[in-house]
Design an enzyme around this catalytic site. Structure first.
Site: not given
Ligand code: G6P
Length: 606
Positions: A501, A27, A478, A482, A485, A601, A74, A2, A100-101
């Protein structure tokens, strides 16, 4: 999770706050709301869904006031409905709170407050805060906030406005970030620096356990026990341009394109007179014999590469831990252990908890972060900044490649401290690192058309497999992350040698299998793995060197990448077409690439 914003000054608060929320929506963005104080009353506007819904509501029903708080959510407790969206009010509507929290004892407090006659409107944990404050308020906002905090368990950053305090915001922090920005006869509040721009010229990071009480001219800080603290502002160093999309249609696209310049800036920041500088981490790297990387998501993939670098270059034993797992183990603290917390945002709750656990065991912690003012940076013994600039797109791109480069340079520094890197070897490694900048720029340009073409063909594929070996296994993970996500395509990343396997059973004529096959020591092995997929009629896309005939013969599509002079650095180049691929598939599927559903994020809850 948030984002919180607040404004007091000579401008119209709702306009300033909408822009601030726009900058904070990475956020969380499932609903948004605002409370403005005017004529002795609190005026509330809320809307479920994207921020534009709130903007439209405010346009239809403007609230012209000079003092207000706002929130982009969020959801944790309660669905993302209008009722659950912040700000939340006390029963008499005279106190509004954004938060937030997580308030961990909210159920007990809710029962108690209901017994006292408070009427709850939402399912959120947050709503206990305005009710609690209202039962304790007798005209002194700070005293009421302090008394309420004494009853709250959990972590929070919150801001409060009072109907009878037209020019005052009170905010408190315990565990979640909160900043006060100072402009000319105006004061702002936000969860992050970009939301203070362009109005504020100076920023103050509220410390855990502190309360800020401010009007347009002045801020007073005190601790939760009431002791006055001198406010310390410093100039804001980022510009409003750094948080705009420029010529791009999305932050993600802009951030992907910025990677060459980010890498250059990072490398230059670690060099002096052509040599690697000794990092100022407050510890002797020569004595480190065991490193534990803590990270989540994309940062965890970078950590997997960090392990390769350190083992290969510095012969240090390395463990890579997912933060949310590490924090509930009982890790062994032995002399010579170093924890490296990797986090773009520096606010990820699980990584922060792992850091605190390590420090409680007297293990030194180094933070590898992009946001140098973050909590992880502040709580680490030493900091290695990523220098990537603000990353707004939820899916991490430029921070990932910066993390890989930073880990490579760190591994060189450790190797040198241990006497395992001669001066000529160091010089060669720096040349290799610098060469990546140009290779990255060329790769981005050269892969664009083939990537877009493949995205056209595979837009409707409902699953995708990514295969890689060695350093390209993290690239496969990764690449898959991507695509999941931002394009909502089910995707798995697998070590190519392990694919037979079990998961090879997934291969059909419809399944795109993306294989990362640079000209490294694993090249021949990868070709064999490609043959295995081909023999089962899978659709093969390869990430490899342009003009490689063997690859072209085995592939339906090739995403060309430049070859790094040092194989260790190849994953920085190999991920670039996969970032663009996820972007193109997402666009074709009408997905919002900057704000994918259900994500945020920085995940500041457990
Ligand atoms: C969230 C984001 C990811 C990110 C992860 C770690 O889950 O959606 O994209 O990689 O947090 O974030 P950080 O800021 O700790 O790298």
């Amino acid at each position: 999770m948030c984002g919180i914003a607040g404004y007091i000054g000579h401008k119209i608060a709702d306009q300033v706050l909408i822009v601030a929320l726009e900058r904070l929506k990475y956020r969380g963005y499932d609903s948004a709301g605002m409370a403005v104080v005017r004529d002795g009353e609190i005026h509330l506007r809320k809307a479920a869904g994207k921020l534009k819904n709130l903007s439209e509501r405010i346009e239809a029903q403007p609230v012209v006031g000079r003092c207000g708080i706002a929130h982009t959510r969020w959801a944790t407790h309660g669905a993302p409905t209008e009722t659950n969206c912040h700000p939340h009010l006390s029963t008499d509507g005279r106190i509004a709170v954004v938060h937030n929290g997580i308030i961990e004892n909210h159920e007990v407090l809710r029962r108690e407050l209901k017994d006292q006659g408070c009427i709850f409107a939402s399912e959120t944990d947050t709503e206990v805060i305005p009710h609690l404050i209202s039962t304790l308020y007798d005209g002194d906002p700070v005293a009421a906030v302090r008394a309420a905090i004494a009853r709250l368990d959990g972590q929070f950053a919150f801001a409060v406005v009072f109907a009878d305090q037209a020019d005052r915001i009170v905010a408190a922090r315990k565990g979640s970030p909160l900043l006060v920005g100072r402009g000319k006869k105006e004061m702002l509040l936000a969860s992050d620096v970009p939301a203070l721009l362009p109005h504020a010229q100076e920023v103050m990071f509220l410390e855990d356990g502190h309360i800020a009480d401010f009007n347009a001219d002045e801020v007073r800080i005190c601790s939760f026990d009431g002791a006055a603290v001198a406010p310390r502002f410093k100039p804001i160093e980022i510009s409003a341009d750094a948080v705009s999309k420029g010529d791009h249609d999305s932050f993600m696209s802009k951030e992907i394109s910025e990677q060459p310049e980010v890498l250059l800036r990072l490398i230059e920041s670690r060099l002096r007179a052509g040599r690697l500088v000794e990092p100022d981490l407050g510890l002797d790297l020569a004595e480190v014999n065991h490193i534990v990387f803590l990270a989540c998501g994309t940062s965890w993939h970078a950590a997997l590469l960090g392990k390769r670098f350190l083992e290969h270059l510095a012969r240090v034993h390395v463990e890579v831990d997912i933060s949310s797992e590490y924090r509930y183990r009982n890790p062994i603290a032995s002399g010579g252990t170093l924890v490296v917390a990797i986090s773009q945002s520096g606010e990820t709750a699980d990584t922060l908890a792992g850091l605190r656990l390590a420090r409680a065991k007297f293990i030194p912690v180094v933070g590898l972060v992009n946001v140098v003012t973050s909590t992880i940076a502040r709580e680490s013994n030493g900091v290695m900044p990523l220098m990537a600039g603000p990353e707004i797109g939820v899916a991490s791109t430029k921070a990932y490649t910066a993390q890989i480069m930073a880990l490579y340079l760190f591994a060189l520094q450790v190797a040198r401290a241990k006497g395992l890197l001669s001066q000529p070897e160091e010089a060669r490694a720096i040349v290799s690192a610098r060469a990546i900048v140009e290779h990255a720029a060329r790769t981005l340009a050269e892969c664009e058309d083939p990537v877009a073409e493949a995205a056209d063909i595979f837009t409707s594929a409902d699953a995708t497999v990514f295969l890689g070996r060695g350093g390209e296994h993290p690239t496969a993970l990764e690449g898959a992350l991507k695509l999941k996500e931002i394009a909502y395509v089910h995707a798995i990343g697998y070590p190519a040698g392990e694919f037979k396997h079990g998961p090879i059973a997934l291969v059909t004529r419809q399944l795109p299998v993306i294989c990362i096959v640079p000209r490294d020591a694993m090249y021949e092995k990868m070709l064999s793995n490609l043959q295995e997929v081909r023999a089962r009629s899978g659709r093969i896309i390869t990430v490899g060197q342009a003009g490689d005939r063997s690859l072209a013969d085995l592939s339906d599509h090739v995403f060309p990448v430049r070859m790094a002079p040092d194989d260790l650095l190849q994953p920085i180049l190999s991920i670039l077409p996969l970032q663009r691929y996820a972007y193109h598939v997402a666009r074709r599927r009408d997905c919002d690439v900057d704000q994918p559903r259900n994500l945020a994020k920085s995940v500041t809850v457990e």
